[in-house]
Every structure is written in C-alpha cells, then in structure tokens.
Design a protein around this motif. Structure first.
Motif, PDB file in Angstrom:
ATOM      1  N   ALA A 296       0.821  -1.209   0.000  1.00 40.00           N
ATOM      2  CA  ALA A 296       0.000   0.000   0.000  1.00 40.00           C
ATOM      3  C   ALA A 296       0.854   1.258   0.000  1.00 40.00           C
ATOM      4  O   ALA A 296       0.506   2.255  -0.654  1.00 40.00           O
ATOM      5  N   ASP A 297       1.993   1.246   0.729  1.00 41.59           N
ATOM      6  CA  ASP A 297       2.816   2.447   0.778  1.00 41.59           C
ATOM      7  C   ASP A 297       3.590   2.685  -0.507  1.00 41.59           C
ATOM      8  O   ASP A 297       4.335   3.658  -0.627  1.00 41.59           O
ATOM      9  N   ASN A 298       3.405   1.810  -1.495  1.00 38.26           N
ATOM     10  CA  ASN A 298       3.991   2.037  -2.826  1.00 38.26           C
ATOM     11  C   ASN A 298       2.882   2.073  -3.875  1.00 38.26           C
ATOM     12  O   ASN A 298       3.102   1.762  -5.037  1.00 38.26           O
ATOM     13  N   GLY A 299       1.641   2.421  -3.411  1.00 38.88           N
ATOM     14  CA  GLY A 299       0.512   2.557  -4.324  1.00 38.88           C
ATOM     15  C   GLY A 299       0.035   1.255  -4.920  1.00 38.88           C
ATOM     16  O   GLY A 299      -0.651   1.262  -5.950  1.00 38.88           O
ATOM     17  N   GLY A 300       0.397   0.119  -4.320  1.00 36.98           N
ATOM     18  CA  GLY A 300      -0.013  -1.166  -4.860  1.00 36.98           C
ATOM     19  C   GLY A 300       0.934  -1.720  -5.906  1.00 36.98           C
ATOM     20  O   GLY A 300       0.671  -2.784  -6.488  1.00 36.98           O
ATOM     21  N   CYS A 301       2.029  -1.023  -6.143  1.00 38.16           N
ATOM     22  CA  CYS A 301       3.022  -1.498  -7.111  1.00 38.16           C
ATOM     23  C   CYS A 301       4.176  -2.179  -6.371  1.00 38.16           C
ATOM     24  O   CYS A 301       4.474  -1.839  -5.220  1.00 38.16           O
ATOM     25  N   PRO A 302       4.861  -3.122  -7.006  1.00 42.73           N
ATOM     26  CA  PRO A 302       5.941  -3.844  -6.334  1.00 42.73           C
ATOM     27  C   PRO A 302       7.179  -2.970  -6.122  1.00 42.73           C
ATOM     28  O   PRO A 302       7.438  -2.027  -6.862  1.00 42.73           O
ATOM     29  N   TRP A 303       7.948  -3.277  -5.066  1.00 45.53           N
ATOM     30  CA  TRP A 303       9.197  -2.573  -4.773  1.00 45.53           C
ATOM     31  C   TRP A 303      10.323  -3.089  -5.667  1.00 45.53           C
ATOM     32  O   TRP A 303      10.304  -4.219  -6.128  1.00 45.53           O
ATOM     33  N   GLY A 304      11.371  -2.213  -5.838  1.00 44.90           N
ATOM     34  CA  GLY A 304      12.554  -2.621  -6.583  1.00 44.90           C
ATOM     35  C   GLY A 304      13.628  -3.179  -5.645  1.00 44.90           C
ATOM     36  O   GLY A 304      13.419  -3.321  -4.445  1.00 44.90           O
ATOM     37  N   ASP A 305      14.806  -3.505  -6.205  1.00 43.76           N
ATOM     38  CA  ASP A 305      15.939  -4.061  -5.434  1.00 43.76           C
ATOM     39  C   ASP A 305      17.216  -3.448  -6.005  1.00 43.76           C
ATOM     40  O   ASP A 305      17.875  -4.025  -6.875  1.00 43.76           O
ATOM     41  N   LYS A 306      17.593  -2.251  -5.490  1.00 52.36           N
ATOM     42  CA  LYS A 306      18.716  -1.503  -6.062  1.00 52.36           C
ATOM     43  C   LYS A 306      20.034  -2.252  -5.982  1.00 52.36           C
ATOM     44  O   LYS A 306      20.835  -2.214  -6.920  1.00 52.36           O
ATOM     45  N   ASP A 307      20.305  -2.931  -4.848  1.00 52.30           N
ATOM     46  CA  ASP A 307      21.614  -3.595  -4.710  1.00 52.30           C
ATOM     47  C   ASP A 307      21.606  -5.037  -5.215  1.00 52.30           C
ATOM     48  O   ASP A 307      22.610  -5.751  -5.092  1.00 52.30           O
ATOM     49  N   GLY A 310      18.494  -9.567  -3.675  1.00 52.34           N
ATOM     50  CA  GLY A 310      17.315 -10.401  -3.444  1.00 52.34           C
ATOM     51  C   GLY A 310      16.434  -9.928  -2.319  1.00 52.34           C
ATOM     52  O   GLY A 310      15.413 -10.556  -2.020  1.00 52.34           O
ATOM     53  N   VAL A 311      16.787  -8.835  -1.661  1.00 56.77           N
ATOM     54  CA  VAL A 311      15.971  -8.271  -0.583  1.00 56.77           C
ATOM     55  C   VAL A 311      15.405  -6.950  -1.092  1.00 56.77           C
ATOM     56  O   VAL A 311      16.158  -6.041  -1.444  1.00 56.77           O
ATOM     57  N   LEU A 312      14.062  -6.851  -1.163  1.00 54.84           N
ATOM     58  CA  LEU A 312      13.436  -5.660  -1.718  1.00 54.84           C
ATOM     59  C   LEU A 312      13.791  -4.430  -0.894  1.00 54.84           C
ATOM     60  O   LEU A 312      13.986  -4.496   0.314  1.00 54.84           O
ATOM     61  N   CYS A 318      20.025  -2.211   4.338  1.00 51.71           N
ATOM     62  CA  CYS A 318      21.208  -1.654   3.646  1.00 51.71           C
ATOM     63  C   CYS A 318      20.911  -1.688   2.144  1.00 51.71           C
ATOM     64  O   CYS A 318      21.469  -2.506   1.388  1.00 51.71           O
ATOM     65  N   PRO A 319      19.971  -0.831   1.663  1.00 51.44           N
ATOM     66  CA  PRO A 319      19.512  -0.928   0.266  1.00 51.44           C
ATOM     67  C   PRO A 319      20.579  -0.639  -0.785  1.00 51.44           C
ATOM     68  O   PRO A 319      20.423  -1.034  -1.950  1.00 51.44           O
ATOM     69  N   ASP A 320      21.684   0.032  -0.411  1.00 52.61           N
ATOM     70  CA  ASP A 320      22.721   0.370  -1.388  1.00 52.61           C
ATOM     71  C   ASP A 320      23.897  -0.597  -1.355  1.00 52.61           C
ATOM     72  O   ASP A 320      24.841  -0.468  -2.157  1.00 52.61           O
ATOM     73  N   VAL A 321      23.891  -1.539  -0.397  1.00 52.75           N
ATOM     74  CA  VAL A 321      24.992  -2.502  -0.268  1.00 52.75           C
ATOM     75  C   VAL A 321      24.405  -3.906  -0.267  1.00 52.75           C
ATOM     76  O   VAL A 321      23.500  -4.215   0.516  1.00 52.75           O
ATOM     77  N   GLY A 329      19.188  -7.794   4.552  1.00 49.78           N
ATOM     78  CA  GLY A 329      19.795  -7.149   3.387  1.00 49.78           C
ATOM     79  C   GLY A 329      21.156  -6.557   3.631  1.00 49.78           C
ATOM     80  O   GLY A 329      21.790  -6.018   2.704  1.00 49.78           O
ATOM     81  N   CYS A 330      21.667  -6.607   4.852  1.00 49.96           N
ATOM     82  CA  CYS A 330      23.002  -6.103   5.163  1.00 49.96           C
ATOM     83  C   CYS A 330      24.016  -7.242   5.062  1.00 49.96           C
ATOM     84  O   CYS A 330      23.642  -8.426   5.108  1.00 49.96           O
ATOM     85  N   PRO A 331      25.306  -6.909   4.951  1.00 50.69           N
ATOM     86  CA  PRO A 331      26.327  -7.956   4.842  1.00 50.69           C
ATOM     87  C   PRO A 331      26.286  -8.908   6.046  1.00 50.69           C
ATOM     88  O   PRO A 331      25.889  -8.532   7.155  1.00 50.69           O
ATOM     89  N   GLU A 332      26.697 -10.138   5.818  1.00 51.24           N
ATOM     90  CA  GLU A 332      26.661 -11.177   6.847  1.00 51.24           C
ATOM     91  C   GLU A 332      27.567 -10.817   8.023  1.00 51.24           C
ATOM     92  O   GLU A 332      28.672 -10.318   7.857  1.00 51.24           O
ATOM     93  N   VAL A 333      27.097 -11.040   9.223  1.00 52.54           N
ATOM     94  CA  VAL A 333      27.851 -10.748  10.443  1.00 52.54           C
ATOM     95  C   VAL A 333      28.396 -12.056  11.000  1.00 52.54           C
ATOM     96  O   VAL A 333      27.717 -13.079  11.015  1.00 52.54           O
TER      97      VAL A 333
END
Length: 456
Positions: A296-307, A310-312, A318-321, A329-333
């Motif tokens: 709903a917070d994207n108007g009913g359209c699917p989210w992208g995955d910039k990095d 596989g995590v929207l 960490c959307p840029d890494v 979505g962040c690097p493995e700890v």
C-alpha cells in the motif's frame, strides 16, 4: 355388537382419508359420547382370563344400541388430564348367557396420563393409562364406590375431532357390585384453544401471537417470502439468502448487498465486496498496479531491489549494499562465538568435579573455571546456560536438587570473576540425561558433569 363393529370400521375409514394432526395442550377441553359394554364374567385361570377378555360373546348382550356413555375432560399439566364419565347399560349376560336383565349405571372420575410424554409425540395417536374411582350401581345388587384402572387411546382426524377407545377394570370393596370390565368406543371433540391473530397457530405455541404468521415459523411472519422469519431476517422486506440472514447478494460474492461496497461486482470480504485482482490487499479501484501485487505504501506497485541482493528495498536495511536476507539485506555478520571456542568451553566444563554429594569444587577445578572465564570475556556478546547433571546413585529428588545447586555454584563463581549475571543462566537435570552407563564407576563419573551451552 353390530354398533361396536360399525364404530371400529368407521375409525379405520377416517384414518385412511383424514388429515390428522398432533394432539396438543392448546385445546384443554374435550367432550365425548359413544357406546360402552360391560363384561361381568371374570375367570380365575389366566388362560381363560385372556380368552374371556378378547372374546366378545357377552359384549353384544351387554351393550345398548344407542349412546350410552358421555365424558368431559380437562387437561391439567405435564400430560395429566381429569376425565369425568357417566355411563348407562343393560346387563343380559351375568354368569351365563342371557341370565339377567339388570340396569347398570356409573359415574366415574379418572386421571389420565398421556404416554406420548414418555415415547415422544406420535402426531395423530395419543395412547394413555388411567386410574380413578367412581360409583357404580347394578340394579338389584345395589351400588358402591369402585376403583378404576385401564388404558385407552385417542386417534385424531383433525385439530378437533377424534375417536376414543378405552378399556379397563373396576374393583369392588363392599361386595355389592361384581368386579367387571368396561370397554367404550366413541367420538371426542376438543376445544378451548385461543388464536388471537387467526393464523392457525394457537397463542400458547405462537411466538408472535398478535401478528399473523406461518406454522413453520411458530406463528411469526415472513413478509418477503424467503423462508426466513422477519425477526431473524436482516432484510425483512427484500427476499434474500439464509446464509446472509435473509439479505440479497446481487454479485454472488457471499457479501450481502447492504454491506457490499461494490454490490454489482464480485469481490472479497477483505475488500468489503470489491475486487482485488492481484491479491495484494488493495482494491483495484485504488491500486496503481492492479495486475501486479505491491504494498500500500507504494501505491499497490511492487518494490525494486537496487543492490540486487534479493531483498526488496522496502525491507532492506542496507539498500545500497548487497547483503543477505538473514541480516535484513546487510552484509553477513560473524557469529558471536566460534565453534572452536564453544568446543573449548565444553572441554573445560567436563573437567569441573565436585566433592562427593556436595557443591564444593575438588582441588584444581578453579583453574578450569578461570579458563572458561577467559573465553566468555573474549566473546562478550554471547550468553550461556550452565547445565548440571548427576549419576543415578541416590534418589531422583535429591539428585535433581544437587544438580541445581552445582550448576548454580559454577554460575556464582563465573559472576564472582567478572562475567555479568545477565549473560548467564543455570539449570539442573538430575540423573535424567546420562552420557554413559551408571552401572560402572567410570560411567557414573562421566555422568557427574557440567555442560555449558550457548544461549540463543
């Protein structure tokens, strides 16, 4: 005798052609008239008794060819009815055939009990038993009070008219009147029921006594004719479905029109009856991408995955890494403690020995405990559970308590050496989890142990 046979034939004729209905309590009054016959000869042997009772030889002789019995009844409660009866007869067969000419008359008061209260309502057939008393006079023999008991039944042709058959015995006390049987057959009429709204349902059974209704609904109306009475119908003036409390569903989506935001277009309950083609929880009318699922917070359209990990983007911390889903979505700890360090902890823990039956450490044990303190201090983000175990010697209850105290003794030592108590917990398992046989000395020694587990 002819009159009795004709009456029996009339009864069976009525049963085959009449519209019968159940006996009810709404017509409390019953009057009846018919014929009766007297059987004075009561044999002493059981076999003759049955033969005499079933036989009808004297019935013809002791039956008047006219109305000879009149009854009036009032329903009381719980299946009980009070019956008043007057009967008149001529007795021609007393001990032998045609040996008498006696005038017989009787006035009786009996209490009847409807057996349908025990076996269930049989609609048109109402069997009963009765007991009572009365006064009987047998001409020259005189009269006296008598005890009455017997059985009978009513068969109802409709709500008011029926046929009655009753048979029973009368027992004398003063020796004036001979013990005898009396059988009767006649028509009965019941009345007295009240139906204020005139819908054919008596007020006592009418759930809506002042509004005309249907028998199927206990006298309540169904204005829209949808087989749902108005009191249960959420839409009493518009025919609808039982599943929707009597309301219509134009688009057939299982949501009543009155609750449907899109009554002419099939939808879902979650969307208040409106369609959601991509099943993303957003009605098509408000969905910017009605054929592609999206939040709903994207108007009913699917989210992208910039990095491209596989995590929207909407859930990627960490959307840029590029990272891993397990870490949002962040690097493995790296883990808070290595497997090698965990193995060392348990190796040192197995070298923790206690004095027999006590919670004090044996000599040299504190050195192993200090090594454990060092590992725990190195991995300061790890939390641990200390588990105490015993061998099977002694009672299970004592072993359980001993294992609790030993695990606690280790925890107290570690806290004393600087490990925060918030990182530690302890528990005792007694003798429940052996790692070796308790039948040998060596096995028992192995079972008396402490284990340290990583607490997640």
């Amino acid at each position: 005798m002819k009159q009795l046979k004709l009456a029996m034939l009339a009864m069976f004729a009525f049963l085959t052609v009449s519209n019968v209905s159940a006996q009810d309590e709404n017509n409390p009054w019953v009057v009846g008239f018919g014929i009766n016959t007297i059987d004075v000869r009561i044999p002493t042997e059981f076999g003759d008794y049955v033969k005499d009772y079933i036989g009808t030889g004297e019935w013809a002789d002791n039956t008047l060819p006219s109305i000879s019995r009149i009854t009036a009844e009032k329903y009381l409660d719980a299946g009980f009815t009070l019956q008043l009866a007057g009967s008149l007869n001529k007795i021609k067969t007393f001990r032998t055939e045609d040996d008498s000419d006696l005038l017989y008359w009787a006035i009786d008061a009996n209490v009847k009990y409807d057996l349908n209260n025990l076996v269930g309502d049989t609609s048109w057939f109402d069997p009963y038993v009765y007991v009572g008393g009365g006064y009987t006079d047998m001409d020259t023999y005189g009269g006296e009070g008598m005890l009455n008991a017997g059985v009978g039944f009513n068969t109802w042709f409709n709500d008011n008219l029926g046929l009655n058959f009753q048979t029973g015995g009368k027992k004398e006390f003063a020796g004036k009147v001979q013990d005898h049987f009396q059988h009767s057959l006649g028509l009965v009429f019941r009345f007295g029921g009240k139906d204020t709204d005139g819908d054919g349902v008596y007020d006592k059974d009418d759930a809506c006594p002042e509004v005309a209704g249907l028998k199927d609904f206990n006298g309540c109306p169904d204005a829209d004719g949808d087989n749902i009475k108005d009191s249960d119908d959420a839409c009493p003036n518009v025919a609808g479905l039982a599943a929707l409390n009597g309301c219509p569903d134009t688009d057939g989506d299982g949501i009543a029109d009155k609750d449907d935001a899109c009554p002419t277009e099939a939808g879902t309950k979650a969307m208040n009856g409106c369609p959601d083609s991509d099943e993303d929880g957003i009605a098509d009318a408000q969905d910017k991408c009605p054929t592609e699922a999206g939040p709903a917070d994207n108007g009913g359209c699917p989210w992208g995955d910039k990095d491209k990990d596989g995590v929207l983007d909407n859930v990627d911390k960490c959307p840029d890494v590029a990272g891993v889903a397990a870490n949002n979505g962040c690097p493995e700890v790296k883990p808070v403690i290595t497997e090698e360090a965990t193995a060392k902890l348990n190796e040192f823990a197995r070298a923790i020995y206690f004095n027999s039956g006590k919670t004090t450490f044996r000599p040299g044990v504190t050195g192993k405990l200090d090594l454990i303190v060092g590992i725990m201090s190195e991995y300061s983000k790890a939390n641990f559970n200390i588990e105490g175990h015993t061998d099977s010697q002694g009672s299970n209850t004592l072993n359980q308590k001993l294992s609790d105290r030993r695990a606690r003794a280790v925890l107290d030592y570690l806290v004393k050496k600087g490990i925060p108590s918030s990182r530690l917990s302890s528990v005792g398992y007694g003798e429940d989890y052996p790692i070796a046989s308790n039948a040998t000395r060596d096995g028992r020694a192995q079972n008396r142990r402490v284990e340290i587990k990583l607490r997640k």
